[in-house]
Design a protein around this motif. Structure first.
Motif, short mmCIF file in Angstrom:
data_model
loop_
_atom_site.label_atom_id
_atom_site.label_comp_id
_atom_site.label_asym_id
_atom_site.label_seq_id
_atom_site.Cartn_x
_atom_site.Cartn_y
_atom_site.Cartn_z
N SER A 3 -3.94 0.93 -18.85
CA SER A 3 -3.97 0.85 -17.39
C SER A 3 -5.00 -0.17 -16.92
O SER A 3 -4.77 -0.91 -15.95
N LEU A 33 3.18 0.01 -4.87
CA LEU A 33 3.01 1.37 -5.38
C LEU A 33 2.78 1.36 -6.89
O LEU A 33 1.96 2.13 -7.40
N TRP A 37 -0.71 0.28 -7.41
CA TRP A 37 -1.61 1.34 -6.94
C TRP A 37 -1.74 2.45 -7.99
O TRP A 37 -2.85 2.90 -8.30
N ILE A 38 -0.61 2.88 -8.55
CA ILE A 38 -0.63 3.97 -9.53
C ILE A 38 -1.41 3.55 -10.76
O ILE A 38 -2.27 4.30 -11.27
N VAL A 91 -4.94 5.19 -12.13
CA VAL A 91 -5.11 5.73 -13.49
C VAL A 91 -6.36 5.12 -14.13
O VAL A 91 -7.19 5.83 -14.71
N PHE A 148 -2.04 12.86 -10.47
CA PHE A 148 -1.74 11.49 -10.04
C PHE A 148 -0.59 11.44 -9.03
O PHE A 148 -0.44 10.43 -8.34
N LEU A 149 0.20 12.51 -8.92
CA LEU A 149 1.21 12.57 -7.86
C LEU A 149 0.53 12.58 -6.49
O LEU A 149 1.03 11.96 -5.54
N TRP A 177 -2.34 11.15 -5.78
CA TRP A 177 -2.79 9.78 -5.52
C TRP A 177 -1.61 8.86 -5.21
O TRP A 177 -1.75 7.91 -4.43
N THR A 178 -0.45 9.14 -5.80
CA THR A 178 0.75 8.35 -5.48
C THR A 178 1.14 8.55 -4.02
O THR A 178 1.47 7.59 -3.32
N GLY A 193 -1.08 6.57 -1.86
CA GLY A 193 -0.69 5.16 -1.83
C GLY A 193 0.52 4.92 -0.96
O GLY A 193 0.61 3.89 -0.27
#
Length: 281
Positions: free
Chosen positions: A37, A82, A85-86, A90, A128-129, A131-132, A135
């Motif tokens: 990442s 997106l 961003w993801i 990470v 992380f969903l 954080w998604t 974004g």
């Protein structure tokens, strides 16, 4: 355990108990995920930098992350943003997330649960969903604001001063009780803030734990995230500083004190930005 029995039940100094294979695999996969990442983030940032930035009234430049390139559609731009961003999240959040996942694995492993790998993945995906989703909310706001700044030169000229004020506010946020409460929830082992004792260590519980952990983390990181978005979302130097700040306040022995020191630094940066904007004006 042979050396323990041979010494009357005492561990020999300097002879640590071997780490279980599953825990070594967890650390190895985490390190690999961080490396990949981080590498993708660096490449993406370099690609964005090569595309250049648009000079704006007021002596600043706008990132192309908020602008369509020739032949690019809005859905394509949104998907590109997106994705970046993801991957960026990470790379930035994993250093402070791994210790929290480790504590989760220890807590769940203590119940005799053997599906630690799958449950850990569910926690991470849930985290992380959140954080998604963050974004997905940031992108249309950024695009709309960029369009207004390009259409209204007076608004564009006010951006440097507004950026300084926002950074100053982000620094002040580090001193609030709200920040301290969410930071405490991020730092502690699974307990009253994140996963209620007595709940089964199943997939649904792991998923909820990841979502709650992501929510607390996003609230806790509100100040540094504001700095990242205002100063430079694809600036590697800003990303590195924000990542270090988030990691330190999560892992340092005196997390609240570290958060306040970081807040003082952020506020000082805001004051400098305001002074610079006033001087340019």
């Amino acid at each position: 355990m042979e050396h323990v029995r041979a010494t009357g039940g005492r561990e020999m100094p300097g002879r640590p108990i071997d780490m279980p294979v599953s825990q070594r695999a967890f650390l190895g996969v985490s390190a690999l995920l961080f490396a990949v990442s981080a590498a993708v983030t660096i490449v993406s940032a370099a690609s964005m930098s090569a595309m250049g930035e648009m000079p704006m009234p007021g002596g600043w430049t706008m990132s192309t992350a908020w602008m369509r390139m020739c032949g690019q559609t809005w859905p394509g731009l949104a998907a590109s943003f997106l994705g970046m961003w993801i991957v960026m999240m990470v790379a930035m959040m994993l250093p402070s997330l791994v210790p929290m996942l480790w504590r989760y694995r220890v807590a769940v492993g203590g119940t005799g649960e053997t599906r630690l790998g799958g449950l850990t993945v569910l926690v991470g995906v849930g985290y992380f969903l959140v954080w998604t989703a963050f974004g997905m909310a940031v992108f249309p706001l950024g695009v709309a604001l960029a369009a207004l700044e390009m259409a209204l030169p007076a608004l564009a000229r006010a951006v440097p001063l507004a950026a300084g004020v926002i950074v100053l506010m982000a620094g002040a946020l580090q001193f609030t009780e709200w920040k301290a409460r969410h930071l405490a929830c991020c730092r502690e082992a699974p307990g009253r803030c994140l996963m209620l004792p007595g709940l089964p260590a199943d997939a649904a519980t792991a998923w909820r734990h990841g979502l709650r952990l992501g929510a607390h983390c996003s609230y806790c990181c509100a100040g540094p995230t504001m700095v990242l978005l205002v100063v430079g979302a694809m600036d590697l130097r800003v990303m590195a500083v924000v990542t270090a700040a988030i990691t330190v306040e999560r892992l340092a022995p005196r997390g609240e004190r570290a958060a306040r020191v970081i807040g003082a630094g952020i506020a000082g940066g805001g004051v400098l930005l305001i002074a610079r904007a006033v001087g340019l004006g």
